[in-house]
Design a protein around this motif. Structure first.
Motif, PDB file in Angstrom:
ATOM      1  N   ASP A 219     -27.706  33.430   9.221  1.00 41.75           N
ATOM      2  CA  ASP A 219     -26.338  33.927   9.317  1.00 41.75           C
ATOM      3  C   ASP A 219     -25.508  33.050   8.374  1.00 41.75           C
ATOM      4  O   ASP A 219     -25.069  31.980   8.762  1.00 41.75           O
ATOM      5  N   ILE A 220     -25.350  33.477   7.112  1.00 42.35           N
ATOM      6  CA  ILE A 220     -24.710  32.616   6.113  1.00 42.35           C
ATOM      7  C   ILE A 220     -23.708  33.381   5.261  1.00 42.35           C
ATOM      8  O   ILE A 220     -23.814  34.592   5.095  1.00 42.35           O
ATOM      9  N   GLY A 221     -22.752  32.644   4.714  1.00 45.35           N
ATOM     10  CA  GLY A 221     -21.803  33.221   3.779  1.00 45.35           C
ATOM     11  C   GLY A 221     -22.437  33.363   2.404  1.00 45.35           C
ATOM     12  O   GLY A 221     -23.226  32.516   1.986  1.00 45.35           O
ATOM     13  N   ILE A 222     -22.127  34.452   1.726  1.00 42.49           N
ATOM     14  CA  ILE A 222     -22.532  34.660   0.337  1.00 42.49           C
ATOM     15  C   ILE A 222     -21.270  34.947  -0.459  1.00 42.49           C
ATOM     16  O   ILE A 222     -20.197  35.095   0.117  1.00 42.49           O
TER      17      ILE A 222
ATOM     18  N   THR B 184     -17.672  47.419   1.053  1.00 43.58           N
ATOM     19  CA  THR B 184     -16.409  48.060   1.386  1.00 43.58           C
ATOM     20  C   THR B 184     -15.307  47.423   0.552  1.00 43.58           C
ATOM     21  O   THR B 184     -15.467  46.309   0.060  1.00 43.58           O
ATOM     22  N   THR B 185     -14.208  48.119   0.395  1.00 47.41           N
ATOM     23  CA  THR B 185     -13.050  47.541  -0.291  1.00 47.41           C
ATOM     24  C   THR B 185     -11.963  47.176   0.704  1.00 47.41           C
ATOM     25  O   THR B 185     -10.899  46.731   0.320  1.00 47.41           O
ATOM     26  N   GLY B 186     -12.218  47.356   1.993  1.00 46.18           N
ATOM     27  CA  GLY B 186     -11.257  46.988   3.031  1.00 46.18           C
ATOM     28  C   GLY B 186     -11.305  45.497   3.311  1.00 46.18           C
ATOM     29  O   GLY B 186     -12.142  44.774   2.783  1.00 46.18           O
ATOM     30  N   THR B 187     -10.414  45.016   4.174  1.00 48.01           N
ATOM     31  CA  THR B 187     -10.388  43.591   4.517  1.00 48.01           C
ATOM     32  C   THR B 187     -11.315  43.270   5.685  1.00 48.01           C
ATOM     33  O   THR B 187     -11.593  42.115   5.954  1.00 48.01           O
ATOM     34  N   THR B 188     -11.779  44.289   6.376  1.00 49.21           N
ATOM     35  CA  THR B 188     -12.714  44.094   7.481  1.00 49.21           C
ATOM     36  C   THR B 188     -13.778  45.179   7.408  1.00 49.21           C
ATOM     37  O   THR B 188     -13.451  46.352   7.271  1.00 49.21           O
ATOM     38  N   THR B 189     -15.027  44.778   7.499  1.00 41.60           N
ATOM     39  CA  THR B 189     -16.086  45.779   7.577  1.00 41.60           C
ATOM     40  C   THR B 189     -17.138  45.324   8.564  1.00 41.60           C
ATOM     41  O   THR B 189     -17.408  44.141   8.707  1.00 41.60           O
ATOM     42  N   LEU B 190     -17.703  46.278   9.264  1.00 41.11           N
ATOM     43  CA  LEU B 190     -18.820  46.040  10.165  1.00 41.11           C
ATOM     44  C   LEU B 190     -19.898  47.032   9.786  1.00 41.11           C
ATOM     45  O   LEU B 190     -19.708  48.249   9.913  1.00 41.11           O
TER      46      LEU B 190
ATOM     47  N   SER C 280      -7.492  34.524   0.811  1.00 43.07           N
ATOM     48  CA  SER C 280      -8.625  34.208  -0.060  1.00 43.07           C
ATOM     49  C   SER C 280      -9.833  33.726   0.741  1.00 43.07           C
ATOM     50  O   SER C 280     -10.867  33.383   0.175  1.00 43.07           O
ATOM     51  N   SER C 281      -9.725  33.710   2.067  1.00 39.28           N
ATOM     52  CA  SER C 281     -10.806  33.228   2.927  1.00 39.28           C
ATOM     53  C   SER C 281     -11.659  34.394   3.421  1.00 39.28           C
ATOM     54  O   SER C 281     -11.131  35.417   3.870  1.00 39.28           O
TER      55      SER C 281
ATOM     56  N   ALA D  78      -1.586  39.238  -4.911  1.00 41.17           N
ATOM     57  CA  ALA D  78      -2.380  38.134  -4.369  1.00 41.17           C
ATOM     58  C   ALA D  78      -3.058  38.508  -3.059  1.00 41.17           C
ATOM     59  O   ALA D  78      -4.094  37.964  -2.724  1.00 41.17           O
ATOM     60  N   SER D  79      -2.494  39.449  -2.303  1.00 42.01           N
ATOM     61  CA  SER D  79      -3.089  39.786  -1.009  1.00 42.01           C
ATOM     62  C   SER D  79      -3.971  41.033  -1.073  1.00 42.01           C
ATOM     63  O   SER D  79      -4.413  41.518  -0.055  1.00 42.01           O
ATOM     64  N   ALA D  80      -4.227  41.563  -2.252  1.00 44.04           N
ATOM     65  CA  ALA D  80      -5.042  42.767  -2.390  1.00 44.04           C
ATOM     66  C   ALA D  80      -6.470  42.495  -1.949  1.00 44.04           C
ATOM     67  O   ALA D  80      -7.009  41.414  -2.160  1.00 44.04           O
ATOM     68  N   ALA D  81      -7.090  43.493  -1.320  1.00 41.93           N
ATOM     69  CA  ALA D  81      -8.462  43.351  -0.845  1.00 41.93           C
ATOM     70  C   ALA D  81      -9.440  43.423  -2.011  1.00 41.93           C
ATOM     71  O   ALA D  81      -9.227  44.143  -2.977  1.00 41.93           O
ATOM     72  N   MET D  82     -10.517  42.640  -1.909  1.00 37.53           N
ATOM     73  CA  MET D  82     -11.575  42.692  -2.904  1.00 37.53           C
ATOM     74  C   MET D  82     -12.782  43.384  -2.280  1.00 37.53           C
ATOM     75  O   MET D  82     -12.836  43.582  -1.074  1.00 37.53           O
ATOM     76  N   ALA D  83     -13.726  43.775  -3.113  1.00 35.55           N
ATOM     77  CA  ALA D  83     -14.950  44.386  -2.599  1.00 35.55           C
ATOM     78  C   ALA D  83     -15.734  43.334  -1.815  1.00 35.55           C
ATOM     79  O   ALA D  83     -15.930  42.218  -2.292  1.00 35.55           O
TER      80      ALA D  83
END
Length: 144
Positions: free
Chosen positions: A130-133, A76-82, A105-106, A25-30
């Motif tokens: 500046d929007i979420g997709i 990226t497949t990480g949980t944080t990307t810049l 999941s957020s 459940a906590s696995a990172a998604m692309a």
């Protein structure tokens, strides 16, 4: 004694299955960091640098003609990307950034821009949106 061993095996099996489910459940998604860069500078802009942290990648166009407004994405497949992209024209340049953060999941993020070279108030580097997709964040930018 046989009943106790059987019950113990069943309990261990349930605990193991629960751990597997929780780990999945906590696995990172692309994640996607999307850019739209509008060239209102009056001359062709050329790519200076482009990079993404967190094992990500991005392939922006090498140049943007005057009046052009291409859309491109980093991932990226990480949980944080810049993802950071820099465009320049001669001695003027703008840096554009989109950051995407995943927590459970957020997914949240933000976009920012600044001039990294220039003088006298030029270039003007502006964030237009500046929007979420889906599974990411998008920033719209203008260099003029």
């Amino acid at each position: 004694m046989k009943v106790l061993k059987s019950a113990l095996r069943s309990c261990i099996g349930l605990v193991t299955a629960g751990v597997v489910v929780m780990g999945g459940a906590s696995a990172a998604m692309a994640l996607t960091a999307q850019f739209q860069v509008t060239n209102s500078f009056g001359a062709t802009l050329f790519l200076d640098t482009a990079s993404c942290t967190g094992g990500g990648s991005i392939s922006p166009p090498f140049s943007i003609s005057a009046g052009g407004s291409p859309t491109f994405s980093g991932s990226t497949t990480g949980t944080t990307t810049l993802c950071t992209v820099r465009y320049q024209s001669g001695s003027f340049g703008c840096q554009f950034q989109v950051q995407v953060l995943q927590s459970g999941s957020s997914i949240t993020g933000f976009a920012s821009t600044n001039a990294y070279k220039g003088s006298g108030g030029r270039p003007s580097c502006t964030k237009q949106s500046d929007i979420g997709i889906t599974n990411g964040w998008s920033g719209g930018f203008t260099m003029q």
